[in-house]
Enzyme design. Sequence first.
Site, short mmCIF file in Angstrom:
data_model
loop_
_atom_site.label_atom_id
_atom_site.label_comp_id
_atom_site.label_asym_id
_atom_site.label_seq_id
_atom_site.Cartn_x
_atom_site.Cartn_y
_atom_site.Cartn_z
N GLY A 97 -40.83 -2.14 -17.58
CA GLY A 97 -40.36 0.01 -17.73
C GLY A 97 -39.01 -0.48 -18.72
N LEU A 98 -37.64 -1.82 -18.80
CA LEU A 98 -36.60 -1.54 -19.33
C LEU A 98 -36.79 -1.18 -20.49
CD1 LEU A 98 -33.58 -1.05 -18.91
CD2 LEU A 98 -33.25 -3.84 -18.86
N GLY A 99 -37.39 -1.94 -21.25
CA GLY A 99 -37.64 -1.24 -22.49
C GLY A 99 -37.67 0.01 -23.09
N ASN B 16 -42.59 -11.92 -32.96
CA ASN B 16 -42.78 -11.97 -32.22
C ASN B 16 -43.53 -10.51 -32.01
OD1 ASN B 16 -41.93 -10.47 -29.46
ND2 ASN B 16 -39.97 -10.16 -30.17
N ASN C 257 -45.76 -9.66 -29.32
CA ASN C 257 -45.31 -8.67 -28.33
C ASN C 257 -44.37 -7.80 -28.50
OD1 ASN C 257 -46.80 -10.08 -26.83
ND2 ASN C 257 -45.61 -10.99 -25.45
N TYR D 208 -43.16 -1.58 -30.58
CA TYR D 208 -42.56 -0.38 -30.92
C TYR D 208 -43.18 0.11 -32.49
CZ TYR D 208 -38.48 -3.15 -31.02
OH TYR D 208 -37.62 -3.66 -29.90
#
Length: 81
Positions: free
Chosen positions: A15-17, A44, A46, A51
């Site tokens: 959950g850091l992102g 990429n 994922n 995003y």
Amino acid sequence: YLMGGRSLPSFQHKGLGNVLLDYAEDTAKKEGYDYMWLGVYEKNINAQHFYKRHGFEGLSDHTFQVGSDPQTDWLLLKNLR
């Protein structure tokens, strides 16, 4: 987190992102910006899904050299208004 071009799995799926992106968006709004944009490597998948879930949409692309390897980033935009 990238170390020498590799992601560190121990930092993924925690959950850091979400926390970092929410912080960046809140800061941009407080500073009065109307948009956020970023580049994501075309392979990429994922990150692209991440995003997209956060409201970013494709805008353009940009090719750049990494050594002798031309790579393409997709430029993404999020409207903050």
